[in-house]
Design a protein around this motif. Structure first.
Motif, PDB file in Angstrom:
ATOM      1  N   ILE A 139       4.391  -9.036  -5.937  1.00  0.00           N
ATOM      2  CA  ILE A 139       3.259  -9.885  -5.604  1.00  0.00           C
ATOM      3  C   ILE A 139       3.393 -10.348  -4.157  1.00  0.00           C
ATOM      4  CG2 ILE A 139       2.906 -10.671  -7.979  1.00  0.00           C
ATOM      5  CD1 ILE A 139       3.979 -13.422  -7.025  1.00  0.00           C
ATOM      6  N   SER A 140       2.245 -10.547  -3.517  1.00  0.00           N
ATOM      7  CA  SER A 140       2.217 -11.078  -2.165  1.00  0.00           C
ATOM      8  C   SER A 140       0.936 -11.883  -1.997  1.00  0.00           C
ATOM      9  CB  SER A 140       2.320  -9.963  -1.123  1.00  0.00           C
ATOM     10  OG  SER A 140       2.549 -10.514   0.162  1.00  0.00           O
ATOM     11  N   PHE A 141       0.787 -12.513  -0.829  1.00  0.00           N
ATOM     12  CA  PHE A 141      -0.299 -13.463  -0.613  1.00  0.00           C
ATOM     13  C   PHE A 141      -0.946 -13.241   0.745  1.00  0.00           C
ATOM     14  CE2 PHE A 141       3.266 -15.293  -2.907  1.00  0.00           C
ATOM     15  CZ  PHE A 141       2.682 -15.623  -4.127  1.00  0.00           C
ATOM     16  N   SER A 142      -2.214 -13.623   0.842  1.00  0.00           N
ATOM     17  CA  SER A 142      -2.957 -13.444   2.093  1.00  0.00           C
ATOM     18  C   SER A 142      -2.779 -14.614   3.041  1.00  0.00           C
ATOM     19  CB  SER A 142      -4.448 -13.276   1.793  1.00  0.00           C
ATOM     20  OG  SER A 142      -4.975 -14.472   1.220  1.00  0.00           O
ATOM     21  N   ASN A 143      -2.325 -15.744   2.527  1.00  0.00           N
ATOM     22  CA  ASN A 143      -2.324 -16.970   3.311  1.00  0.00           C
ATOM     23  C   ASN A 143      -0.908 -17.449   3.533  1.00  0.00           C
ATOM     24  OD1 ASN A 143      -2.792 -19.728   4.245  1.00  0.00           O
ATOM     25  ND2 ASN A 143      -4.887 -19.423   3.543  1.00  0.00           N
ATOM     26  N   GLY A 144      -0.576 -17.815   4.779  1.00  0.00           N
ATOM     27  CA  GLY A 144       0.780 -18.223   5.102  1.00  0.00           C
ATOM     28  C   GLY A 144       0.992 -19.717   5.208  1.00  0.00           C
ATOM     29  N   HIS A 145      -0.024 -20.533   4.894  1.00  0.00           N
ATOM     30  CA  HIS A 145       0.134 -21.985   5.008  1.00  0.00           C
ATOM     31  C   HIS A 145       1.073 -22.507   3.932  1.00  0.00           C
ATOM     32  CE1 HIS A 145      -2.865 -22.201   8.117  1.00  0.00           C
ATOM     33  NE2 HIS A 145      -3.771 -21.629   7.346  1.00  0.00           N
ATOM     34  N   LEU A 146       1.737 -23.628   4.225  1.00  0.00           N
ATOM     35  CA  LEU A 146       2.745 -24.150   3.312  1.00  0.00           C
ATOM     36  C   LEU A 146       2.427 -25.549   2.807  1.00  0.00           C
ATOM     37  CD1 LEU A 146       5.999 -23.030   5.158  1.00  0.00           C
ATOM     38  CD2 LEU A 146       4.795 -21.882   3.311  1.00  0.00           C
ATOM     39  N   ASP A 147       1.274 -26.105   3.141  1.00  0.00           N
ATOM     40  CA  ASP A 147       1.022 -27.509   2.833  1.00  0.00           C
ATOM     41  C   ASP A 147       0.141 -27.679   1.601  1.00  0.00           C
ATOM     42  OD1 ASP A 147       2.469 -28.294   5.085  1.00  0.00           O
ATOM     43  OD2 ASP A 147       0.723 -28.094   6.372  1.00  0.00           O
ATOM     44  N   GLN A 198       0.828  -1.208   0.000  1.00  0.00           N
ATOM     45  CA  GLN A 198       0.000   0.000   0.000  1.00  0.00           C
ATOM     46  C   GLN A 198       0.866   1.263   0.000  1.00  0.00           C
ATOM     47  OE1 GLN A 198      -2.376  -1.019   3.514  1.00  0.00           O
ATOM     48  NE2 GLN A 198      -4.209  -0.965   2.241  1.00  0.00           N
ATOM     49  N   ALA A 199       1.934   1.252   0.797  1.00  0.00           N
ATOM     50  CA  ALA A 199       2.815   2.410   0.866  1.00  0.00           C
ATOM     51  C   ALA A 199       3.533   2.635  -0.459  1.00  0.00           C
ATOM     52  CB  ALA A 199       3.822   2.226   1.998  1.00  0.00           C
ATOM     53  N   MET A 200       3.955   1.547  -1.102  1.00  0.00           N
ATOM     54  CA  MET A 200       4.646   1.679  -2.381  1.00  0.00           C
ATOM     55  C   MET A 200       3.676   2.105  -3.480  1.00  0.00           C
ATOM     56  SD  MET A 200       7.571  -1.272  -2.261  1.00  0.00           S
ATOM     57  CE  MET A 200       8.613  -0.403  -3.439  1.00  0.00           C
ATOM     58  N   LEU A 201       2.427   1.693  -3.359  1.00  0.00           N
ATOM     59  CA  LEU A 201       1.402   2.168  -4.289  1.00  0.00           C
ATOM     60  C   LEU A 201       1.254   3.681  -4.177  1.00  0.00           C
ATOM     61  CD1 LEU A 201      -1.071   1.742  -6.210  1.00  0.00           C
ATOM     62  CD2 LEU A 201      -2.449   1.390  -4.146  1.00  0.00           C
ATOM     63  N   ALA A 202       1.167   4.187  -2.952  1.00  0.00           N
ATOM     64  CA  ALA A 202       1.000   5.627  -2.738  1.00  0.00           C
ATOM     65  C   ALA A 202       2.208   6.411  -3.241  1.00  0.00           C
ATOM     66  CB  ALA A 202       0.767   5.905  -1.259  1.00  0.00           C
ATOM     67  N   GLN A 203       3.396   5.869  -3.027  1.00  0.00           N
ATOM     68  CA  GLN A 203       4.618   6.546  -3.452  1.00  0.00           C
ATOM     69  C   GLN A 203       4.791   6.566  -4.962  1.00  0.00           C
ATOM     70  OE1 GLN A 203       8.220   5.059  -1.671  1.00  0.00           O
ATOM     71  NE2 GLN A 203       8.177   6.604  -0.071  1.00  0.00           N
ATOM     72  N   SER A 204       4.411   5.475  -5.603  1.00  0.00           N
ATOM     73  CA  SER A 204       4.737   5.292  -7.015  1.00  0.00           C
ATOM     74  C   SER A 204       3.744   5.959  -7.960  1.00  0.00           C
ATOM     75  CB  SER A 204       4.784   3.797  -7.347  1.00  0.00           C
ATOM     76  OG  SER A 204       3.474   3.229  -7.235  1.00  0.00           O
ATOM     77  N   GLY A 205       2.524   6.189  -7.479  1.00  0.00           N
ATOM     78  CA  GLY A 205       1.498   6.691  -8.373  1.00  0.00           C
ATOM     79  C   GLY A 205       0.925   5.618  -9.274  1.00  0.00           C
ATOM     80  N   ALA A 206       1.218   4.343  -8.965  1.00  0.00           N
ATOM     81  CA  ALA A 206       0.649   3.241  -9.736  1.00  0.00           C
ATOM     82  C   ALA A 206      -0.870   3.240  -9.587  1.00  0.00           C
ATOM     83  CB  ALA A 206       1.229   1.912  -9.261  1.00  0.00           C
ATOM     84  N   LYS A 207      -1.540   2.531 -10.477  1.00  0.00           N
ATOM     85  CA  LYS A 207      -2.996   2.595 -10.538  1.00  0.00           C
ATOM     86  C   LYS A 207      -3.667   1.920  -9.354  1.00  0.00           C
ATOM     87  CE  LYS A 207      -6.884   1.606 -13.626  1.00  0.00           C
ATOM     88  NZ  LYS A 207      -7.286   1.033 -14.931  1.00  0.00           N
ATOM     89  N   GLU A 208      -3.280   0.660  -9.053  1.00  0.00           N
ATOM     90  CA  GLU A 208      -3.970  -0.089  -8.007  1.00  0.00           C
ATOM     91  C   GLU A 208      -3.206  -1.360  -7.659  1.00  0.00           C
ATOM     92  OE1 GLU A 208      -7.715  -1.638  -9.344  1.00  0.00           O
ATOM     93  OE2 GLU A 208      -6.929  -2.188 -11.303  1.00  0.00           O
ATOM     94  N   ILE A 209      -3.567  -1.932  -6.525  1.00  0.00           N
ATOM     95  CA  ILE A 209      -3.143  -3.280  -6.178  1.00  0.00           C
ATOM     96  C   ILE A 209      -4.244  -4.226  -6.651  1.00  0.00           C
ATOM     97  CG2 ILE A 209      -2.618  -4.882  -4.300  1.00  0.00           C
ATOM     98  CD1 ILE A 209      -1.609  -2.471  -2.696  1.00  0.00           C
ATOM     99  N   VAL A 210      -3.884  -5.122  -7.540  1.00  0.00           N
ATOM    100  CA  VAL A 210      -4.857  -6.052  -8.113  1.00  0.00           C
ATOM    101  C   VAL A 210      -4.941  -7.298  -7.235  1.00  0.00           C
ATOM    102  CG1 VAL A 210      -5.439  -7.481 -10.108  1.00  0.00           C
ATOM    103  CG2 VAL A 210      -4.441  -5.199 -10.444  1.00  0.00           C
TER     104      VAL A 210
END
Length: 210
Positions: free
Chosen positions: A79-87, A46-58
């Motif tokens: 890219i990042s993920f909402s879930n931390g499970h590894l199985d 979110q912070a990098m979105l605000a700094q960069s002027g990019a359109k959105e986080i998809v």
């Protein structure tokens, strides 16, 4: 886990492969941002979105309970993920996203000392993925609330056994103390990544080791 779940995952990746093959533009280097729940991954985006002027986080949802966040900057795609499970199925999803990855960011809440061991174990597990072999690693020790109780870079390095688990994988790495609250030193860390990926930017990493 059901065969139905596996079928859904396979169908999703067939669709993603077909979509990514369209067009002739050279893809931007992909940087995957990982860490335990609450380490500050989405706040960073979110912070990098605000700094960069990019359109959105998809946001996309390949399966129920698993969200993927994507942010396209001028020279990188995060890219990042909402879930931390590894199985099981979820780990297969991670690995599918890792295939086009050029670098890895590992986020640690530097005030959450009781979970350093789990963070180390998760990082070690991800670094064992063949899809991430040799990719540069940026570790962000995130002092989310600018607390005086945050661990130092040396303490986080020792707690995560970075000299042991990272150097053994034969990759360049850098650790920075930072704060997603005010974006302190995050630019320095990403400048180091840009240099590793042969993009424009100065080497902002204090710790650059192989």
């Amino acid at each position: 886990r059901s065969a139905h779940d596996c079928s859904r995952v396979s169908s999703f990746w067939l669709f993603m492969g077909a979509s990514s093959s369209q067009g002739s533009r050279k893809p931007k280097p992909q940087v995957v941002i990982l860490g335990l729940q609450g380490a500050g991954k989405f706040t960073l985006m979110q912070a990098m979105l605000a700094q960069s002027g990019a359109k959105e986080i998809v946001t996309t949802r390949p399966v129920i309970g698993f969200e993927v966040y994507s942010l396209k900057l001028n020279d990188l795609e995060l890219i990042s993920f909402s879930n931390g499970h590894l199985d099981g199925v979820l780990m297969n999803l991670y690995r599918a996203f890792f295939k086009p990855t050029s670098a890895l960011v590992w986020m640690v809440d530097s005030t959450d000392k009781k979970n350093f061991k789990e963070s180390r174990e998760r990082l070690e597990k991800f670094l064992s993925c063949s899809e991430l072999d040799g990719h540069p690693l940026l570790v962000l020790a995130n002092n989310k609330q600018d607390s005086d109780e945050a661990s130092s870079v040396n303490e986080v390095t020792e707690a995560l056994h970075l000299a042991e688990i990272v150097v053994s994988t034969g990759r360049n790495w850098c650790i920075k103390d930072c704060s997603t609250k005010n974006m302190t030193k995050i630019d320095e860390g990403f400048n180091w990544l840009r240099k590793e990926l042969k993009l424009t930017g100065d080497n902002g990493g204090e710790e650059n080791k192989r």
